[in-house]
Design a protein around this motif. Structure first.
Motif, mmCIF file in Angstrom:
data_model
loop_
_atom_site.group_PDB
_atom_site.id
_atom_site.type_symbol
_atom_site.label_atom_id
_atom_site.label_comp_id
_atom_site.label_asym_id
_atom_site.label_seq_id
_atom_site.Cartn_x
_atom_site.Cartn_y
_atom_site.Cartn_z
ATOM 1 N N ASP A 54 0.840 -1.201 0.000
ATOM 2 C CA ASP A 54 0.000 0.000 0.000
ATOM 3 C C ASP A 54 0.872 1.247 0.000
ATOM 4 O OD1 ASP A 54 -2.439 1.339 0.018
ATOM 5 O OD2 ASP A 54 -2.446 1.552 2.194
ATOM 6 N N VAL A 55 0.431 2.247 -0.705
ATOM 7 C CA VAL A 55 1.108 3.558 -0.655
ATOM 8 C C VAL A 55 0.058 4.649 -0.503
ATOM 9 C CG1 VAL A 55 3.162 2.924 -1.998
ATOM 10 C CG2 VAL A 55 1.143 3.803 -3.197
ATOM 11 N N ARG A 56 0.502 5.810 -0.030
ATOM 12 C CA ARG A 56 -0.442 6.910 0.196
ATOM 13 C C ARG A 56 -0.179 8.112 -0.703
ATOM 14 N NH1 ARG A 56 -3.334 6.078 5.355
ATOM 15 N NH2 ARG A 56 -3.633 3.851 5.158
ATOM 16 N N ARG A 153 12.827 8.427 9.885
ATOM 17 C CA ARG A 153 11.594 7.639 9.726
ATOM 18 C C ARG A 153 11.695 6.336 10.513
ATOM 19 N NH1 ARG A 153 12.089 8.823 4.056
ATOM 20 N NH2 ARG A 153 12.163 6.643 3.436
ATOM 21 N N TYR A 154 12.877 5.748 10.515
ATOM 22 C CA TYR A 154 13.052 4.516 11.294
ATOM 23 C C TYR A 154 13.046 4.782 12.803
ATOM 24 C CZ TYR A 154 13.580 1.298 7.403
ATOM 25 O OH TYR A 154 13.329 0.510 6.315
ATOM 26 N N ASP A 155 13.557 5.964 13.236
ATOM 27 C CA ASP A 155 13.473 6.303 14.668
ATOM 28 C C ASP A 155 12.006 6.379 15.074
ATOM 29 O OD1 ASP A 155 16.204 6.527 14.755
ATOM 30 O OD2 ASP A 155 16.221 8.720 14.571
ATOM 31 N N ARG A 228 19.821 0.730 8.188
ATOM 32 C CA ARG A 228 18.899 1.098 9.270
ATOM 33 C C ARG A 228 17.636 0.227 9.217
ATOM 34 N NH1 ARG A 228 16.856 2.168 13.092
ATOM 35 N NH2 ARG A 228 16.444 4.122 14.174
ATOM 36 N N GLY A 229 17.207 -0.073 7.981
ATOM 37 C CA GLY A 229 16.029 -0.933 7.804
ATOM 38 C C GLY A 229 16.294 -2.341 8.315
ATOM 39 N N ARG A 230 17.487 -2.828 8.081
ATOM 40 C CA ARG A 230 17.828 -4.178 8.549
ATOM 41 C C ARG A 230 17.892 -4.225 10.074
ATOM 42 N NH1 ARG A 230 21.966 -6.987 4.310
ATOM 43 N NH2 ARG A 230 21.073 -6.092 2.435
ATOM 44 N N VAL A 242 11.876 -10.106 1.394
ATOM 45 C CA VAL A 242 13.095 -9.639 0.724
ATOM 46 C C VAL A 242 12.862 -9.683 -0.778
ATOM 47 C CG1 VAL A 242 14.058 -11.951 1.200
ATOM 48 C CG2 VAL A 242 15.536 -10.206 0.281
ATOM 49 N N SER A 243 13.119 -8.556 -1.436
ATOM 50 C CA SER A 243 12.895 -8.521 -2.869
ATOM 51 C C SER A 243 14.175 -8.087 -3.564
ATOM 52 C CB SER A 243 11.744 -7.562 -3.195
ATOM 53 O OG SER A 243 11.451 -7.629 -4.568
ATOM 54 N N LEU A 244 14.978 -9.071 -3.955
ATOM 55 C CA LEU A 244 16.243 -8.804 -4.645
ATOM 56 C C LEU A 244 16.301 -9.695 -5.876
ATOM 57 C CD1 LEU A 244 18.629 -8.684 -1.534
ATOM 58 C CD2 LEU A 244 17.857 -6.751 -2.920
ATOM 59 N N ILE A 333 13.425 4.092 -1.129
ATOM 60 C CA ILE A 333 13.694 2.693 -0.751
ATOM 61 C C ILE A 333 15.144 2.363 -1.095
ATOM 62 C CG2 ILE A 333 12.992 0.297 -0.970
ATOM 63 C CD1 ILE A 333 10.301 1.127 -1.941
ATOM 64 N N GLN A 334 15.990 2.379 -0.089
ATOM 65 C CA GLN A 334 17.401 2.072 -0.340
ATOM 66 C C GLN A 334 17.521 0.671 -0.953
ATOM 67 O OE1 GLN A 334 19.925 4.401 0.182
ATOM 68 N NE2 GLN A 334 20.996 2.916 -1.087
ATOM 69 N N GLY A 335 16.677 -0.240 -0.482
ATOM 70 C CA GLY A 335 16.747 -1.620 -0.974
ATOM 71 C C GLY A 335 16.507 -1.713 -2.470
HETATM 72 C C1 LIG Z 1 10.124 -5.575 -1.109
HETATM 73 C C2 LIG Z 1 9.666 -4.276 -0.544
HETATM 74 C C3 LIG Z 1 8.311 -3.983 -0.469
HETATM 75 C C4 LIG Z 1 7.868 -2.779 0.070
HETATM 76 N N1 LIG Z 1 6.548 -2.508 0.089
HETATM 77 C C5 LIG Z 1 6.128 -1.292 0.518
HETATM 78 C C6 LIG Z 1 4.773 -0.912 0.468
HETATM 79 O O1 LIG Z 1 3.906 -1.679 0.034
HETATM 80 N N2 LIG Z 1 4.420 0.312 0.894
HETATM 81 C C7 LIG Z 1 5.338 1.208 1.393
HETATM 82 O O2 LIG Z 1 4.961 2.320 1.764
HETATM 83 N N3 LIG Z 1 6.637 0.869 1.470
HETATM 84 C C8 LIG Z 1 7.048 -0.332 1.027
HETATM 85 N N4 LIG Z 1 8.377 -0.641 1.067
HETATM 86 C C9 LIG Z 1 9.288 0.340 1.658
HETATM 87 C C10 LIG Z 1 10.061 -0.098 2.890
HETATM 88 O O3 LIG Z 1 9.355 -1.040 3.598
HETATM 89 C C11 LIG Z 1 10.660 0.938 3.823
HETATM 90 O O4 LIG Z 1 9.746 1.391 4.748
HETATM 91 C C12 LIG Z 1 11.328 2.162 3.275
HETATM 92 O O5 LIG Z 1 11.147 2.425 1.976
HETATM 93 C C13 LIG Z 1 12.799 2.166 3.579
HETATM 94 O O6 LIG Z 1 13.353 0.998 3.118
HETATM 95 P P1 LIG Z 1 14.902 0.741 3.091
HETATM 96 O O7 LIG Z 1 15.311 0.380 4.479
HETATM 97 O O8 LIG Z 1 15.081 -0.381 2.110
HETATM 98 O O9 LIG Z 1 15.541 2.011 2.610
HETATM 99 C C14 LIG Z 1 8.822 -1.846 0.543
HETATM 100 C C15 LIG Z 1 10.187 -2.152 0.461
HETATM 101 C C16 LIG Z 1 10.627 -3.338 -0.080
HETATM 102 C C17 LIG Z 1 12.116 -3.605 -0.149
#
Ligand SMILES: Cc1cc2nc3c(=O)[nH]c(=O)nc-3n(C[C@H](O)[C@H](O)[C@H](O)COP(=O)(O)O)c2cc1C
Length: 448
Positions: A54-56, A153-155, A228-230, A242-244, A333-335
């Protein structure tokens, strides 16, 4: 082997252009009966849960405009997934529901109440996918002038979870709800406590307004993959999405996360890993390949670039398609950046290659083949890479799910990898194999 369906209450989720594919029903996302059918099919296939992203906000990074996202239905329009759950739960008995909610744009007291309500209504079948959100446009929608920076945001997320744990775990003692008609006592007041939280982001007195639900704390999922996310996941998550794109990336990720969980005093094996996967299956190799080719032809490249630009907070329209994607530190999203840069040192990606790869399922591998071949690959990941299951990503809807349930699941069942029937209990018991409540070594668990 655990299975989740990864989906979204929207037209386009992770396979841009698929709504145009012949027979695709993505535009029925507004129709309750569509989601009831999805729930029944997933339960028929022994799935653990339907996992809702979900996103806003709107994807407006690509070309500095929201035009592509709107035109191509890139996660817009989308409806709130939370309200689908009672409908989907009422046509199933065991299927779980993981809902993505943001700790940046919600309040913990309100969110704790919503999840307690859902946990009651589903007899303990809900999970909370904790995200911190990444779209600047979401901040603008929610009365926040600027998105908090990535680590802040993580804090906030940690403080958010600490409040939720206090409400779910500590506020109502076990056995305080006595429902004693003769004495006229529904709940013993001495068993209900304030949480008295005063922190940097939240002030919550409590007590929780809901009586304890079957799981109390919903199963906690997380998907962040920056450093920080990990850390956040190692402390809070029970299951990680995990999506890699490559096996090497997932292997390294799993190893790193288990060691971080141990550093937090948790049993490293209690953390469950669900990589994303995009199965494309056909009765024969030729049929599977033909399906894959036709799916690839349906990809809307502009739509893909629009979603990725939002994930990365990087306007991909400004780059040369043959330019190598360089690692950057992103506020989004760093990931998603790491997926195509540091996650696999053996692999370089150009913008064009990323756009082609990400057309089906964004950052996860596509597995094409017969039911046996797809099952072989999933089994290999399960046994060799050490993952616990998969978040199955769709290309077309509902055919990707139906193909998987009708063709691959029988093969996985034949091999004893996927359940024939569900066990009793809550989602936590079924998916993670321990009790209905958070395990004792989880930092959110009270000492009662
Ligand atoms: C596989 C995956 C799915 C995610 N799904 C969502 C999502 O549905 N909605 C959302 O707001 N963030 C989503 N995120 C964002 C992250 O959960 C996270 O809160 C933020 O972007 C920071 O992520 P980072 O630690 O990888 O930088 C997703 C991230 C990944 C890697």
């Amino acid at each position: 082997m655990r299975l989740n369906l990864f989906t979204m209450n929207a037209v386009e989720h992770v396979s841009m252009g698929s709504w145009r594919y012949p027979g695709d029903q993505s535009a029925r996302y507004t129709d309750r009966t569509y989601w009831e059918e999805v729930a029944r099919t997933a339960e028929r296939g022994g799935f653990d849960a339907v996992f809702f992203a979900d996103v806003r906000g709107i994807y407006d990074v690509y070309g500095g405009s929201r035009e592509t996202a709107i035109e191509k239905a890139v996660q817009t329009p989308s409806n709130d997934p939370t309200y689908l759950i009672p409908a989907m739960a009422s046509v199933t008995n065991h299927l779980g529901f993981a809902v993505t909610r943001s700790t940046s744009y919600n309040h913990p007291y309100q969110l704790a109440r919503e999840f307690s309500t859902l946990d009651h209504l589903t007899d303990g079948r809900v999970a909370f996918n904790v995200v911190t959100s990444y779209l600047e446009s979401a901040a603008a929608n929610l009365g926040v002038e600027e998105r908090l920076d990535h680590d802040a945001r993580y804090d906030r997320a940690q403080e958010f979870m600490d409040v939720c744990y206090a409400l779910w775990e500590d506020s109502w003692d076990e056995g305080s709800v006595v429902r004693d008609r003769d004495a006229g006592v529904y709940t013993r007041p001495e068993g209900v406590h304030d949480v008295d939280h005063e922190g940097e982001f939240f002030s919550v007195r409590g007590p929780h307004g809901c009586e304890p639900s079957p799981q109390r704390t919903p199963v906690v999922y997380q998907a962040g993959s920056s450093d920080r996310g990990r850390e956040f996941a190692a402390r809070n998550a029970e299951a990680v999405f995990v999506s890699l794109p490559t096996e090497r990336g997932v292997r390294d990720y799993v190893e790193d996360m288990r060691s971080r969980a141990a550093d937090h005093g948790r049993d490293p094996d209690s953390l469950a890993f669900f990589p994303g996967v995009v199965p494309v299956v056909g009765e024969t190799e030729a049929l599977a390949e033909a399906k894959y080719e036709s799916y690839r032809e349906a990809i809307d490249v502009e739509g893909v670039l629009a979603v990725l630009s939002g994930f990365m907070d990087l306007d991909l329209s400004t780059l040369d398609p043959d330019e190598r994607v360089e690692h950057i530190e992103t506020e989004a999203i760093q990931g998603a950046v790491d997926a195509f840069t540091t996650s696999d040192p053996d692999r370089d990606w150009t913008v064009r290659e990323v756009a082609q790869f990400a057309g089906l399922g964004t950052t996860s591998p596509v597995v094409v083949g017969t039911p046996e071949a797809v099952a072989d690959e999933l089994e290999r990941w399960f046994t060799d890479v050490g993952v616990d299951g998969f978040n199955v990503k769709e290309v077309t809807r509902p055919d990707s799910l139906r193909d998987f349930v009708d063709l691959v699941v029988p093969e996985l069942r034949e091999r004893g990898l996927v359940r024939d029937r569900y066990g009793d209990g809550t989602l936590r018991e079924r998916t993670l194999g321990y009790g209905p409540r958070l395990p004792a070594d989880h930092p959110g668990r009270s000492d009662d």
